[in-house]
Design an enzyme around this catalytic site. Sequence first.
Site, PDB file in Angstrom:
ATOM      1  CG  HIS A 186       2.623  -1.426   4.314  1.00  0.00           C
ATOM      2  ND1 HIS A 186       3.688  -0.575   4.763  1.00  0.00           N
ATOM      3  CD2 HIS A 186       2.310  -2.120   5.421  1.00  0.00           C
ATOM      4  CE1 HIS A 186       3.713  -0.638   6.122  1.00  0.00           C
ATOM      5  NE2 HIS A 186       2.758  -1.709   6.351  1.00  0.00           N
ATOM      6  CB  CYS A 188       6.349   2.667  -0.342  1.00  0.00           C
ATOM      7  SG  CYS A 188       6.997   3.196   1.648  1.00  0.00           S
TER       8      CYS A 188
END
Length: 402
Positions: free
Chosen positions: A236, A284
């Site tokens: 992430h 991300c």
Amino acid sequence: MADKILRAKRKQFINSVSIGTINGLLDELLEKRVLNQEEMDKIKLANITAMDKARDLCDHVSKKGPQASQIFITYICNEDCYLAGILELQSAPSAETFVATEDSKGGHPSSSETKEEQNKEDGTFPGLTGTLKFCPLEKAQKLWKENPSEIYPIMNTTTRTRLALIICNTEFQHLSPRVGAQVDLREMKLLLEDLGYTVKVKENLTALEMVKEVKEFAACPEHKTSDSTFLVFMSHGIQEGICGTTYSNEVSDILKVDTIFQMMNTLKCPSLKDKPKVIIIQACRGEKQGVVLLKDSVRDSEEDFLTDAIFEDDGIKKAHIEKDFIAFCSSTPDNVSWRHPVRGSLFIESLIKHMKEYAWSCDLEDIFRKVRFSFEQPEFRLQMPTADRVTLTKRFYLFPGH
């Protein structure tokens, strides 16, 4: 007899073969039923180094007799002409060859052709089952002779010790698990191994643990006898960097991308001075969707582009300390990256597919451009991969198979 030839070339084969050719041989021998799945898995998993795999594979096949050995030799001659030249092998047609392939009137296609046809028939995802295309020796020599000063040199397969590092976080204390990320990990590891890198894999680390692993990787003595390296981070992420496993709104467990560059630069990793250092980041970089509604006129202020950041006083100094890097990120700053629960990340899937398809003929920056182009008209979710902090001064050809 082919088995006697194989035994005679055993030592040279062990010392010269690349991990990419070993993996290709294993696929070919499994397909031709020289090896079964259990034998193949044992050779792959029970041996740590490429030389150990080569030794075990050669011994396995030579014990199976002349027919099996001829298939082994023919594959090398067809798929790795550089190695065939070193071993002085020839794949002249013989009765042994045809005994092994008599159930196919047209003869067996190469393993890559077989897999490509199989992909079309069974609907498997391209890039996950595709085969890395090797660079013919003549093509590699032609590219090198045309622009030797503009291409990063590669070291001999018999002496180089290429390393790659993959850090993949899939489980988090406060964030959702990254379902499908194991596909990315498996396929990226196989790709790098096929390209001749020994891959170190680390999973589910905090930011501090990631820093520790990168520092240890930078200090590896193998880099002295390597011509390049890859570092792959899959996790992430937010705008500030890559999330560690304990990240939350209250816990800032973040590895900044700048920290990676600092740990791998010329000061901290002198063994990789003047050698390509490729950083791949699947994460991300914010929460925006990466898409806007277009209108006929857009006002761009000149002041928006003339920021102080462009005119840093120490820019020239940084170019020397931080040189021969390229980072390829899964999305533009502030925007999200997408991952499929079965296929894995769209970015990693496309990257692997294009590396396998074009590494034999294109330099790395050209391959990255092709990856970006594949996202220009997206079929699913919108994202646009981007290259960051590019300080490559030459073209980086991977020359698969060499």
